[in-house]
Enzyme design. Structure first.
Site, PDB file in Angstrom:
ATOM      1  N   ASP A  55       0.686  -1.306   0.014  1.00 52.99           N
ATOM      2  CA  ASP A  55      -0.049   0.031   0.017  1.00 52.99           C
ATOM      3  C   ASP A  55       0.824   1.303   0.005  1.00 52.99           C
ATOM      4  OD1 ASP A  55      -2.054  -1.827   0.264  1.00 52.99           O
ATOM      5  OD2 ASP A  55      -2.700  -1.209   2.175  1.00 52.99           O
ATOM      6  N   ASP A 113      -4.610  -0.681  -1.864  1.00 48.43           N
ATOM      7  CA  ASP A 113      -5.763  -0.651  -1.082  1.00 48.43           C
ATOM      8  C   ASP A 113      -6.652   0.183  -2.282  1.00 48.43           C
ATOM      9  OD1 ASP A 113      -6.911  -0.929   1.417  1.00 48.43           O
ATOM     10  OD2 ASP A 113      -7.040   1.237   1.723  1.00 48.43           O
ATOM     11  N   HIS A 116     -10.590   1.106  -2.959  1.00 47.88           N
ATOM     12  CA  HIS A 116     -12.006   0.815  -2.563  1.00 47.88           C
ATOM     13  C   HIS A 116     -13.123   1.595  -3.379  1.00 47.88           C
ATOM     14  CE1 HIS A 116     -10.364  -0.336   1.384  1.00 47.88           C
ATOM     15  NE2 HIS A 116      -9.649   0.776   1.579  1.00 47.88           N
ATOM     16  N   HIS A 120     -10.699   6.941   1.454  1.00 51.79           N
ATOM     17  CA  HIS A 120      -9.180   6.854   0.790  1.00 51.79           C
ATOM     18  C   HIS A 120      -8.894   5.695   0.028  1.00 51.79           C
ATOM     19  CE1 HIS A 120      -9.552   4.039   4.200  1.00 51.79           C
ATOM     20  NE2 HIS A 120      -8.573   3.352   3.376  1.00 51.79           N
ATOM     21  N   LYS A 180      -6.773  -5.110  -3.059  1.00 57.06           N
ATOM     22  CA  LYS A 180      -7.600  -5.566  -1.724  1.00 57.06           C
ATOM     23  C   LYS A 180      -8.670  -4.445  -1.273  1.00 57.06           C
ATOM     24  CE  LYS A 180      -4.124  -4.006   1.429  1.00 57.06           C
ATOM     25  NZ  LYS A 180      -4.907  -3.012   1.861  1.00 57.06           N
ATOM     26  N   CYS A 218      -2.287  -2.492   7.508  1.00 51.67           N
ATOM     27  CA  CYS A 218      -2.120  -3.605   6.516  1.00 51.67           C
ATOM     28  C   CYS A 218      -0.726  -4.278   6.373  1.00 51.67           C
ATOM     29  CB  CYS A 218      -2.200  -2.787   5.183  1.00 51.67           C
ATOM     30  SG  CYS A 218      -3.954  -2.407   4.928  1.00 51.67           S
TER      31      CYS A 218
HETATM   32  C1  VGL Z   1      -4.551   0.844   5.815  1.00 54.03           C
HETATM   33  C2  VGL Z   1      -6.362   2.097   7.003  1.00 54.03           C
HETATM   34  C3  VGL Z   1      -7.441   1.950   6.112  1.00 54.03           C
HETATM   35  C4  VGL Z   1      -3.471   0.205   5.310  1.00 54.03           C
HETATM   36  C5  VGL Z   1      -5.880   0.683   4.795  1.00 54.03           C
HETATM   37  O1  VGL Z   1      -3.113   0.158   4.234  1.00 54.03           O
HETATM   38  O2  VGL Z   1      -2.780   0.165   6.391  1.00 54.03           O
HETATM   39  N1  VGL Z   1      -5.021   1.524   6.949  1.00 54.03           N
HETATM   40  N2  VGL Z   1      -7.020   1.330   4.932  1.00 54.03           N
HETATM   41 ZN    ZN Z   2      -8.346   1.113   3.491  1.00 55.94          ZN
END
Ligand code: VGL
Ligand code: ZN
Length: 195
Positions: free
Chosen positions: A10, A52, A54, A71, A96, A140
């Site tokens: 990420d 990430d 979404h 985000h 993901k 993550c």
């Molecule tokens: C993550 C918070 C929300 C991460 C992803 O990649 O660590 N943290 N979504």
């Molecule tokens: Zn996230």
């Protein structure tokens, strides 16, 4: 025999300074990760890069009952990999969090382009050891490492290539202690040795 891969978690604009869920100094991992990429490339080893990813509406976001501001909404600039990241040719993207009901953090809930689960993709390539860096140490990265250990992979956390959110002070330190306690090793660029 040990067969290793690099897993970059990420490293996306929204987790870096100026992003929607910015981690202090999140972008500081980029030079270290680029150095690790060079070493894996030179050794002919695979690089996996998770994102990430979404939908606009997801239970992961505060507005819909979750914990986080919006985000890494798919196809937005915030969801892009940090522009300084030098991904090698052949890097495998693991996506993901792309379902509206997903509130997961782990790379092991992700899939490759062909829809294969991450663990299957790794096993299909005979990989049994993961070197893990990226964001965020306490979300993550932590969850991906714990799942990797549960799935029977060896894991080395790249300490100079991770940064945490630290919603509560000390979360990142505790996450690293927990990963070690559950069986992960750690290293840094100076100590790093692929053998
Ligand atoms: C993550 C918070 C929300 C991460 C992803 O990649 O660590 N943290 N979504
Ligand atoms: Zn996230």
């Amino acid at each position: 025999m040990k067969k290793s891969a690099l897993v970059i978690v990420d490293v996306q604009n929204d987790f870096c300074p100026g992003g929607a869920l910015a981690i202090e100094n999140g972008d500081a991992v980029v030079p270290a990760i680029n150095r690790y990429i060079e070493r894996f490339k030179a050794a002919g080893l695979l690089v996996y890069v998770t994102r990430d990813w979404h939908p606009e509406k997801t239970i992961h976001f505060k507005e819909y009952g979750g914990k986080w501001p919006a985000h890494c909404v798919k196809w937005t600039v915030g969801a892009r990999f940090h522009p300084g990241l030098r991904l090698p040719e052949g890097a495998v993207i693991i996506t993901k969090g792309d379902g509206p009901d997903e509130d997961s953090y782990s790379a092991f809930d992700g899939k490759d382009h062909g829809g294969r689960q991450f663990s299957e993709a790794l096993r299909g390539n005979g990989i049994n050891h993961l070197y893990v860096g990226g964001l965020a140490t306490d979300y993550c990265v932590r969850q991906s490492v714990l799942d990797a250990l549960k799935e029977g992979f060896g894991v080395t956390v790249l300490l100079d290539a991770v940064r945490g959110v630290d919603v509560n002070p000390g979360d990142s330190r505790r996450a690293i202690d927990e990963m070690i306690e559950k069986g992960a090793d750690t290293t840094t660029s100076e100590e790093f040795d692929l053998s």
